[in-house]
Design a protein around this motif. Sequence first.
Motif, PDB file in Angstrom:
ATOM      1  N   LEU A   1     -24.245  28.858 -15.190  1.00 36.43           N
ATOM      2  CA  LEU A   1     -24.028  27.784 -14.180  1.00 36.43           C
ATOM      3  C   LEU A   1     -23.844  26.393 -15.052  1.00 36.43           C
ATOM      4  O   LEU A   1     -22.740  25.718 -14.497  1.00 36.43           O
ATOM      5  CB  LEU A   1     -25.048  27.840 -13.247  1.00 36.43           C
ATOM      6  CG  LEU A   1     -24.714  26.721 -11.978  1.00 36.43           C
ATOM      7  CD1 LEU A   1     -23.511  27.068 -11.091  1.00 36.43           C
ATOM      8  CD2 LEU A   1     -25.932  26.570 -11.220  1.00 36.43           C
ATOM      9  N   ALA A   2     -24.674  26.183 -15.903  1.00 36.36           N
ATOM     10  CA  ALA A   2     -24.581  25.142 -16.740  1.00 36.36           C
ATOM     11  C   ALA A   2     -23.308  25.182 -17.583  1.00 36.36           C
ATOM     12  O   ALA A   2     -22.916  23.976 -17.940  1.00 36.36           O
ATOM     13  CB  ALA A   2     -25.722  24.964 -17.476  1.00 36.36           C
TER      14      ALA A   2
ATOM     15  N   SER B   1     -16.322  22.218 -16.334  1.00 29.90           N
ATOM     16  CA  SER B   1     -15.615  21.524 -15.172  1.00 29.90           C
ATOM     17  C   SER B   1     -15.484  19.880 -15.219  1.00 29.90           C
ATOM     18  O   SER B   1     -14.698  19.345 -15.247  1.00 29.90           O
ATOM     19  CB  SER B   1     -16.309  21.684 -13.835  1.00 29.90           C
ATOM     20  OG  SER B   1     -15.577  21.162 -13.114  1.00 29.90           O
ATOM     21  N   ALA B   2     -16.908  19.449 -15.882  1.00 26.10           N
ATOM     22  CA  ALA B   2     -16.841  18.010 -16.168  1.00 26.10           C
ATOM     23  C   ALA B   2     -16.027  17.595 -17.191  1.00 26.10           C
ATOM     24  O   ALA B   2     -15.373  16.702 -17.172  1.00 26.10           O
ATOM     25  CB  ALA B   2     -18.539  17.643 -16.501  1.00 26.10           C
TER      26      ALA B   2
ATOM     27  N   LEU C   1     -13.012  14.972 -17.061  1.00 28.32           N
ATOM     28  CA  LEU C   1     -12.867  13.841 -17.815  1.00 28.32           C
ATOM     29  C   LEU C   1     -11.671  13.955 -18.701  1.00 28.32           C
ATOM     30  O   LEU C   1     -11.159  12.603 -18.886  1.00 28.32           O
ATOM     31  CB  LEU C   1     -14.117  13.693 -18.866  1.00 28.32           C
ATOM     32  CG  LEU C   1     -14.395  12.491 -19.764  1.00 28.32           C
ATOM     33  CD1 LEU C   1     -14.327  11.324 -18.944  1.00 28.32           C
ATOM     34  CD2 LEU C   1     -15.417  12.756 -20.731  1.00 28.32           C
ATOM     35  N   THR C   2     -11.202  15.048 -19.451  1.00 29.75           N
ATOM     36  CA  THR C   2     -10.102  14.943 -19.925  1.00 29.75           C
ATOM     37  C   THR C   2      -8.687  14.461 -19.059  1.00 29.75           C
ATOM     38  O   THR C   2      -7.897  13.921 -19.716  1.00 29.75           O
ATOM     39  CB  THR C   2      -9.978  16.343 -20.862  1.00 29.75           C
ATOM     40  OG1 THR C   2     -11.166  16.654 -21.404  1.00 29.75           O
ATOM     41  CG2 THR C   2      -8.577  16.480 -21.281  1.00 29.75           C
TER      42      THR C   2
END
Length: 62
Positions: free
Chosen positions: A34-35, A41-42, A46-47
């Motif tokens: 999950l991490a 995803s983050a 951001l990209t």
Amino acid sequence: MANGFLEFGVAAVIRSAALTDQVRPLIGLIAAVLAAVLAGSASWHLTDRLVAWRQRANQDEL
């Protein structure tokens, strides 16, 4: 009556503690996956934002 309830409570606590010990590695694996998914995803978000920002900056120069 109260003695039977106490025995049931103690047995439930012992069973849940034993189950927790058996499931703990699986919980760690699920948390790690999950991490990793959340970090990916983050990072992708951001990209994507940075690329959009740079494209807007390039269009403003023209």
